[in-house]
Design a protein around this motif. Structure first.
Motif, PDB file in Angstrom:
ATOM      1  N   UNK A 187       0.814  -1.225   0.160  1.00  0.00           N
ATOM      2  CA  UNK A 187       0.051   0.031   0.017  1.00  0.00           C
ATOM      3  C   UNK A 187       0.929   1.154   0.078  1.00  0.00           C
ATOM      4  N   UNK A 188       2.275   1.115   0.273  1.00  0.00           N
ATOM      5  CA  UNK A 188       3.057   2.235   0.237  1.00  0.00           C
ATOM      6  C   UNK A 188       3.677   2.132  -0.998  1.00  0.00           C
ATOM      7  N   UNK A 189       4.138   1.022  -1.447  1.00  0.00           N
ATOM      8  CA  UNK A 189       4.921   0.716  -2.576  1.00  0.00           C
ATOM      9  C   UNK A 189       4.371   1.215  -3.881  1.00  0.00           C
ATOM     10  N   UNK A 190       3.009   0.828  -4.262  1.00  0.00           N
ATOM     11  CA  UNK A 190       2.416   0.752  -5.270  1.00  0.00           C
ATOM     12  C   UNK A 190       2.000   2.366  -5.604  1.00  0.00           C
ATOM     13  N   UNK A 191       1.683   3.238  -4.964  1.00  0.00           N
ATOM     14  CA  UNK A 191       1.627   4.667  -5.443  1.00  0.00           C
ATOM     15  C   UNK A 191       2.813   5.447  -5.748  1.00  0.00           C
ATOM     16  N   UNK A 192       3.915   4.775  -5.587  1.00  0.00           N
ATOM     17  CA  UNK A 192       5.409   5.366  -5.958  1.00  0.00           C
ATOM     18  C   UNK A 192       6.007   4.562  -7.071  1.00  0.00           C
ATOM     19  N   UNK A 193       5.487   3.442  -7.363  1.00  0.00           N
ATOM     20  CA  UNK A 193       6.237   2.478  -8.053  1.00  0.00           C
ATOM     21  C   UNK A 193       5.297   1.495  -9.070  1.00  0.00           C
ATOM     22  N   UNK A 194       5.342   1.545 -10.411  1.00  0.00           N
ATOM     23  CA  UNK A 194       4.608   0.566 -11.253  1.00  0.00           C
ATOM     24  C   UNK A 194       5.068  -1.000 -10.878  1.00  0.00           C
ATOM     25  N   UNK A 195       3.907  -1.606 -10.904  1.00  0.00           N
ATOM     26  CA  UNK A 195       4.093  -3.108 -10.729  1.00  0.00           C
ATOM     27  C   UNK A 195       3.789  -3.854 -12.058  1.00  0.00           C
ATOM     28  N   UNK A 196       4.625  -4.699 -12.672  1.00  0.00           N
ATOM     29  CA  UNK A 196       4.394  -5.399 -13.852  1.00  0.00           C
ATOM     30  C   UNK A 196       4.144  -6.580 -13.227  1.00  0.00           C
ATOM     31  N   UNK A 197       2.951  -7.282 -13.733  1.00  0.00           N
ATOM     32  CA  UNK A 197       2.773  -8.579 -13.476  1.00  0.00           C
ATOM     33  C   UNK A 197       2.988  -9.792 -14.468  1.00  0.00           C
ATOM     34  N   UNK A 198       3.667 -10.760 -14.082  1.00  0.00           N
ATOM     35  CA  UNK A 198       4.059 -11.726 -15.241  1.00  0.00           C
ATOM     36  C   UNK A 198       3.368 -13.060 -14.901  1.00  0.00           C
ATOM     37  N   UNK A 199       2.886 -13.748 -16.156  1.00  0.00           N
ATOM     38  CA  UNK A 199       2.153 -14.896 -15.944  1.00  0.00           C
ATOM     39  C   UNK A 199       2.931 -16.105 -15.721  1.00  0.00           C
ATOM     40  N   UNK A 200       4.067 -15.926 -15.484  1.00  0.00           N
ATOM     41  CA  UNK A 200       5.224 -17.142 -15.230  1.00  0.00           C
ATOM     42  C   UNK A 200       5.210 -17.587 -13.887  1.00  0.00           C
ATOM     43  N   UNK A 201       5.011 -18.751 -13.363  1.00  0.00           N
ATOM     44  CA  UNK A 201       4.958 -19.165 -11.917  1.00  0.00           C
ATOM     45  C   UNK A 201       6.559 -19.025 -11.620  1.00  0.00           C
ATOM     46  N   UNK A 231      -3.906   3.173   6.731  1.00  0.00           N
ATOM     47  CA  UNK A 231      -4.342   3.700   5.253  1.00  0.00           C
ATOM     48  C   UNK A 231      -5.599   3.810   5.168  1.00  0.00           C
ATOM     49  N   UNK A 232      -6.089   4.577   6.137  1.00  0.00           N
ATOM     50  CA  UNK A 232      -7.695   4.850   5.943  1.00  0.00           C
ATOM     51  C   UNK A 232      -8.086   5.455   4.889  1.00  0.00           C
ATOM     52  N   UNK A 233      -7.359   6.501   4.458  1.00  0.00           N
ATOM     53  CA  UNK A 233      -7.771   7.188   3.245  1.00  0.00           C
ATOM     54  C   UNK A 233      -7.597   6.447   2.118  1.00  0.00           C
ATOM     55  N   UNK A 234      -6.772   5.564   1.800  1.00  0.00           N
ATOM     56  CA  UNK A 234      -6.719   4.647   0.707  1.00  0.00           C
ATOM     57  C   UNK A 234      -7.655   3.759   0.558  1.00  0.00           C
ATOM     58  N   UNK A 235      -8.125   3.238   1.824  1.00  0.00           N
ATOM     59  CA  UNK A 235      -9.241   2.151   1.915  1.00  0.00           C
ATOM     60  C   UNK A 235     -10.597   3.048   1.584  1.00  0.00           C
ATOM     61  N   UNK A 236     -10.845   4.038   2.149  1.00  0.00           N
ATOM     62  CA  UNK A 236     -12.155   4.715   1.785  1.00  0.00           C
ATOM     63  C   UNK A 236     -12.361   5.253   0.624  1.00  0.00           C
ATOM     64  N   UNK A 237     -11.287   5.438  -0.357  1.00  0.00           N
ATOM     65  CA  UNK A 237     -11.335   5.889  -1.695  1.00  0.00           C
ATOM     66  C   UNK A 237     -11.859   4.775  -2.591  1.00  0.00           C
ATOM     67  N   UNK A 238     -11.618   3.628  -1.997  1.00  0.00           N
ATOM     68  CA  UNK A 238     -11.973   2.253  -2.821  1.00  0.00           C
ATOM     69  C   UNK A 238     -12.926   1.558  -1.873  1.00  0.00           C
ATOM     70  N   UNK A 239     -14.291   2.284  -2.042  1.00  0.00           N
ATOM     71  CA  UNK A 239     -15.280   1.495  -0.985  1.00  0.00           C
ATOM     72  C   UNK A 239     -15.707   0.085  -1.223  1.00  0.00           C
ATOM     73  N   UNK A 240     -15.713  -0.346  -2.477  1.00  0.00           N
ATOM     74  CA  UNK A 240     -16.090  -1.686  -3.042  1.00  0.00           C
ATOM     75  C   UNK A 240     -15.142  -2.697  -2.630  1.00  0.00           C
ATOM     76  N   UNK A 241     -13.647  -2.377  -2.824  1.00  0.00           N
ATOM     77  CA  UNK A 241     -13.013  -3.402  -2.326  1.00  0.00           C
ATOM     78  C   UNK A 241     -12.773  -3.250  -0.852  1.00  0.00           C
ATOM     79  N   UNK A 242     -12.855  -2.287  -0.401  1.00  0.00           N
ATOM     80  CA  UNK A 242     -12.548  -2.231   1.118  1.00  0.00           C
ATOM     81  C   UNK A 242     -13.649  -3.111   1.631  1.00  0.00           C
ATOM     82  N   UNK A 243     -15.046  -3.089   1.176  1.00  0.00           N
ATOM     83  CA  UNK A 243     -16.039  -4.037   1.649  1.00  0.00           C
ATOM     84  C   UNK A 243     -15.609  -5.359   1.407  1.00  0.00           C
ATOM     85  N   UNK A 244     -14.931  -5.515   0.123  1.00  0.00           N
ATOM     86  CA  UNK A 244     -14.532  -6.871  -0.101  1.00  0.00           C
ATOM     87  C   UNK A 244     -13.524  -7.477   0.804  1.00  0.00           C
ATOM     88  N   UNK A 245     -12.460  -6.441   1.289  1.00  0.00           N
ATOM     89  CA  UNK A 245     -11.321  -6.844   2.184  1.00  0.00           C
ATOM     90  C   UNK A 245     -12.079  -7.359   3.542  1.00  0.00           C
TER      91      UNK A 245
END
Length: 295
Positions: A187-201, A231-245
């Motif tokens: 939650x601190x890393x992604x706001x300052x850094x792009x994360x690329x996801x690979x399909x490789x295990x 990280x209350x501000x981040x959670x509250x800015x994503x209510x749907x995923x906040x509820x899912x969490x």
């Protein structure tokens, strides 16, 4: 090797029977330009590790927890890039090579980090589940609080390869957390850094009968509330995923027989997102009840 390309950091505590497997998997990478740093968090039992010039062991006299051990390893690392391996897990041989190759190909504005696929394996080595990360989490996002792609999972955080300087710039790992350490870090890393996801295990998360800090129900309750508070501000800015969490936390709490915590979490989630279906939680309740009341 004074300046390796990658540092593989392994925090450990009292797992002498598992640690050598993790270390050997790190040393067996197809990429040679690396170092392996084992940070022993004040273990009472020492492991027998292979002799290898690429391996360093740092022993702490007083325990600092998993986050603290990761910080010690990061500060000691000589590589430009770092990754973290749990002492009861394993890296597949191509992990370092494919991760750094993806970073080299990346067109996104730096800083850029990589996460990849993870497989959960039984004690016998059988694959139980495979998780593939989202293909892209742009800088400025909040990782698992974003809506995921179909069939992709945010539960691949252990596979991270990131610049050491980026980890230091965001303050390292928060030593106040003993559980949900990765969630808080991302939650601190992604706001300052792009994360690329690979399909490789590239990573094996091993199931075993030993104790995992992440499965401690008391720590998980404490860290759950601490994470949201921090990280209350981040959670509250994503209510749907906040509820899912919170729903996921309720389901886990119920399965751990923490019924009051589960019901409080459900009420909280409904307050955030009254339209969210309770189907998954109710299915979990029914499955749990059936275990104790077979037909």
């Amino acid at each position: 090797m004074s300046k390796p390309l990658l540092s593989i950091i392994i925090p450990t505590r009292d797992r002498p029977h598992l640690l050598p497997h993790a270390v050997n998997s790190a040393l067996a990478q197809t990429l040679d330009d690396l170092e392996v740093i084992v940070v022993d968090d004040a273990s009472t039992q020492m492991a027998q590790l292979p002799k290898d010039s690429r391996l360093r062991v740092i022993r702490l006299e007083q325990s600092r927890g998993g986050a603290g051990a990761r910080n010690v390893g990061t500060e000691a690392a000589r590589g430009r890039w770092v990754t973290y391996l749990d002492d009861d897990d394993r890296l597949l041989p191509q992990m370092a090579e494919v991760s750094l190759a993806a970073i080299a190909r990346a067109s996104a504005t730096p800083p850029v980090a990589v996460i990849s696929g993870l497989e959960k394996v039984s004690p016998q080595g059988e694959v139980i589940k495979v998780r593939i990360p989202p293909s892209l989490c742009p800088k400025g996002s909040h990782f698992f609080l974003e809506t995921p792609e179909a069939g992709r999972s945010y539960a691949t955080k252990q596979t991270l390869v990131v610049e050491r300087e980026v980890v230091l710039q965001i303050g390292g790992w928060d030593e106040q957390f003993r559980s949900r350490v990765h969630s808080e870090f991302f939650l601190r890393l992604n706001p300052v850094c792009t994360l690329i996801g690979l399909p490789t295990v590239t990573y094996q998360l091993r199931c075993h009968g030993g104790v995992r800090v992440s499965s401690n129900p008391v720590l998980r309750q404490e860290s759950f509330h601490r994470l949201i508070q921090k990280h209350q501000v981040a959670f509250e800015s994503h209510p749907r995923q906040f509820a899912q969490f919170i729903y996921r936390h309720a389901r886990n709490s119920w399965q751990e027989r923490q019924f009051q915590a589960a019901l409080l979490a459900i009420a909280w989630a409904l307050k955030i997102d009254p339209t969210h279906p309770l189907r998954n939680f109710l299915q979990g309740v029914c499955q749990y009840a059936n275990r104790f009341n077979p037909a």
